[in-house]
Design an enzyme around this catalytic site. Structure first.
Site, mmCIF file in Angstrom:
data_model
loop_
_atom_site.group_PDB
_atom_site.id
_atom_site.type_symbol
_atom_site.label_atom_id
_atom_site.label_comp_id
_atom_site.label_asym_id
_atom_site.label_seq_id
_atom_site.Cartn_x
_atom_site.Cartn_y
_atom_site.Cartn_z
ATOM 1 N N GLU A 171 -5.359 1.857 3.059
ATOM 2 C CA GLU A 171 -5.162 0.598 3.990
ATOM 3 C C GLU A 171 -5.066 1.500 5.602
ATOM 4 O O GLU A 171 -5.679 1.124 6.588
ATOM 5 C CB GLU A 171 -4.018 0.234 3.950
ATOM 6 C CG GLU A 171 -3.541 -1.117 4.704
ATOM 7 C CD GLU A 171 -3.023 -0.950 5.625
ATOM 8 O OE1 GLU A 171 -3.290 -1.475 6.617
ATOM 9 O OE2 GLU A 171 -2.395 0.076 6.230
ATOM 10 N N GLU A 172 -4.021 2.494 5.092
ATOM 11 C CA GLU A 172 -4.177 2.837 6.928
ATOM 12 C C GLU A 172 -5.233 3.738 7.403
ATOM 13 O O GLU A 172 -6.046 3.659 9.035
ATOM 14 C CB GLU A 172 -3.316 3.676 6.782
ATOM 15 C CG GLU A 172 -1.534 3.731 5.911
ATOM 16 C CD GLU A 172 -1.283 3.107 7.586
ATOM 17 O OE1 GLU A 172 -1.982 2.621 8.319
ATOM 18 O OE2 GLU A 172 0.284 2.348 7.200
ATOM 19 N N ASP A 214 6.798 1.461 6.228
ATOM 20 C CA ASP A 214 5.232 1.118 6.506
ATOM 21 C C ASP A 214 4.363 1.666 5.443
ATOM 22 O O ASP A 214 3.891 3.038 5.506
ATOM 23 C CB ASP A 214 4.343 1.043 7.727
ATOM 24 C CG ASP A 214 3.159 1.005 7.429
ATOM 25 O OD1 ASP A 214 2.649 0.260 6.622
ATOM 26 O OD2 ASP A 214 2.346 1.265 8.876
ATOM 27 N N HIS A 243 1.093 -1.032 0.030
ATOM 28 C CA HIS A 243 0.091 0.179 -0.029
ATOM 29 C C HIS A 243 1.058 1.385 0.190
ATOM 30 O O HIS A 243 2.263 1.255 0.229
ATOM 31 C CB HIS A 243 -1.022 -0.073 1.440
ATOM 32 C CG HIS A 243 -0.541 0.207 2.621
ATOM 33 N ND1 HIS A 243 -0.323 0.869 3.080
ATOM 34 C CD2 HIS A 243 -0.222 -0.896 4.147
ATOM 35 C CE1 HIS A 243 0.470 1.076 4.097
ATOM 36 N NE2 HIS A 243 0.348 -0.167 4.584
ATOM 37 N N ASP A 289 -0.547 4.299 0.790
ATOM 38 C CA ASP A 289 -1.200 5.271 1.548
ATOM 39 C C ASP A 289 0.331 5.226 3.316
ATOM 40 O O ASP A 289 0.616 4.534 3.587
ATOM 41 C CB ASP A 289 -2.415 5.518 2.096
ATOM 42 C CG ASP A 289 -2.973 4.073 2.711
ATOM 43 O OD1 ASP A 289 -2.402 3.169 1.993
ATOM 44 O OD2 ASP A 289 -3.646 4.501 3.584
#
Length: 451
Positions: free
Chosen positions: A153-154, A122, A89, A91
């Site tokens: 995702e976050e 991350d 991901h 984001d």
């Protein structure tokens, strides 16, 4: 066999650093209230173009139900070859209080052999790792490759999960690498095989029509805040173990150990403060329920009056291990709270959405190839770990692509401090994981043909 891959990856590491610096500079927080949405679009377009440059023949941006853009691509493999889906991901978490950062969170900065910046691990470090692996492998790829880079995702708003359910053909694969976790420690190859589920509630307690003077009524007047504190105290035993009536709290973990000294350092436990609970660290964080008080509504210290609280509320986070139904766990927590209320206080429990735990199936050819590749890349045997957090996408993949093996790996070892100030990544983890992923793609192709 691995020498050519390793030398290619090593030669590409300066490019990887430059690309990670580009990505980190993009403030791709998927919340338009905090950062311009154009930053996420720019990151998505960068990721699409980068994967196209590795030899992925087709890649596009698809807007999902939450407004984010998923980067989805596909490069068919040779006839009869298996297909591997590579997830990541782009984001990132908001930086938080930038005063707590030692350097600008959106400028990749090298310090003490690590690369610092929001998303460095991350999950932009994992994006760069995928790119390294594919470039080192070279075209034509020995297997079919699908890629998906999520854009929210976050935020946990479910856009990609909805896309997987509505367009399953885009994600059909024999093996899915969810690259958004990490090794148990730097240099210790680890695959995450379990994820805890989530079953949150908000509990409200009410005892009086309104505030009353603590001098005139204190003692017999039922204090709602005191009632709430008493109820919350019943959720842990004297040793600090989570105890919810009706929930099993005795499971054990059979994978890698989590040494206490490492846990204390990873969690930032203050010197002299004891850990909660009597179980081993691995049992407690990966195999058993865990209850956390996320917040309490009550009068603040500053400005508080000499009055008895008529009402108080708390938001509780219950993590549940594989094998536990999260809805039943939520019901058990609600019943426990209602039964624990003193003085016949009025209790209302609001249930939030649940998330199911996940357990990977690890006896297939994909896991065998991955284990061999990780061992060859790191020079150490692959270990298995759990993760206390939840990744709902894994359960969606499992339901929509039931034939696929699912493995969770990545560059996010504990020292990365993901989601916190001064997030960083160890470049050696990026390099070794890239070697491992490239080797895995080779080995999985060979294993499939032999089968």
């Amino acid at each position: 066999m691995s020498d050519d891959i390793r030398s290619k990856v090593a030669g590409l590491m300066p490019t990887a650093r430059d690309e990670l610096a580009e990505l980190v500079a993009m403030r791709s927080v998927a919340d338009p209230r905090q950062f311009p949405p154009e930053e996420c679009v720019r990151a998505a377009e960068w990721v699409r173009d980068a994967f196209l440059g590795t030899g992925i023949g087709q890649a596009e941006l698809i807007e999902t139900s939450d407004g984010s853009h998923a980067v989805v691509g596909h490069q068919p493999g040779p006839d009869g070859a298996p297909t591997v889906l590579l997830y990541c991901h782009y984001d990132v978490q908001p930086p938080g209080d930038e005063k707590l950062w030692h350097t600008d969170p959106f400028t990749l900065t090298e310090r003490d052999g690590r690369w610092y910046g929001r998303g460095a691990a991350d999950c932009k470090g994992n994006i760069v790792m995928h790119l390294l692996a594919l470039r080192a492998l070279g075209t034509p790829f020995p297997v079919g490759i699908r890629i998906v880079a999520e854009g929210s995702e976050e935020m946990g708003t479910g856009g990609l999960e909805n896309l997987v359910e509505s367009r399953p053909e885009l994600f059909d694969a024999d093996m899915i690498l969810v690259v958004d976790t990490g090794n148990a420690a730097v240099g210790l190859p680890t695959v995450t095989t379990t994820l805890r589920g989530i079953a949150n509630v908000v509990v409200h307690v009410e005892t009086l029509a309104g505030e009353v003077h603590s001098g005139m009524f204190g003692g017999p007047a039922p204090d709602a805040l005191a009632a709430l504190v008493q109820m919350l105290a019943t959720l842990r035993d004297r040793d600090g173990n989570t105890v919810v009536d009706g929930l099993d709290s005795n499971e054990t973990w059979t994978g890698v150990d989590y040494p206490e000294a490492q846990f204390r350092a990873d969690a930032g436990v203050l010197d002299g403060v004891r850990l909660a609970g009597s179980a081993s660290i691995a049992d407690a964080v990966w195999a058993r329920p865990a209850l956390t008080i996320l917040g309490i509504d009550c009068p603040p210290v500053v400005g508080s009056a000499a009055a008895i609280s008529p009402r108080a509320s708390a938001r509780l986070n219950l993590r549940v291990p594989p094998g536990t139904d999260p809805r039943k766990a939520q019901d058990a927590l609600a019943a426990h709270l209602e039964n624990a209320a003193p003085w016949n206080a009025r209790v209302k429990v609001e249930r939030e959405a649940v998330g199911s735990p996940f357990r990977a199936t690890t006896d297939g050819p994909g896991y065998a190839a991955l284990g061999a590749a990780m061992e060859e890349a790191f020079g150490r045997e692959l270990g298995t770990a759990g993760q206390g957090g939840s990744i709902p996408l894994c359960n969606v993949f499992s339901a929509v692509v039931p034939r696929a093996e699912i493995a969770l790996i990545g560059v996010e070892e504990p020292r990365c401090l993901i989601h916190a100030p001064n997030e960083s990544v160890n470049p050696g983890e990026i390099e070794n994981l890239a070697v491992a992923e490239a080797l895995f793609l080779r080995k999985f192709a060979a294993a499939d043909r032999q089968a």
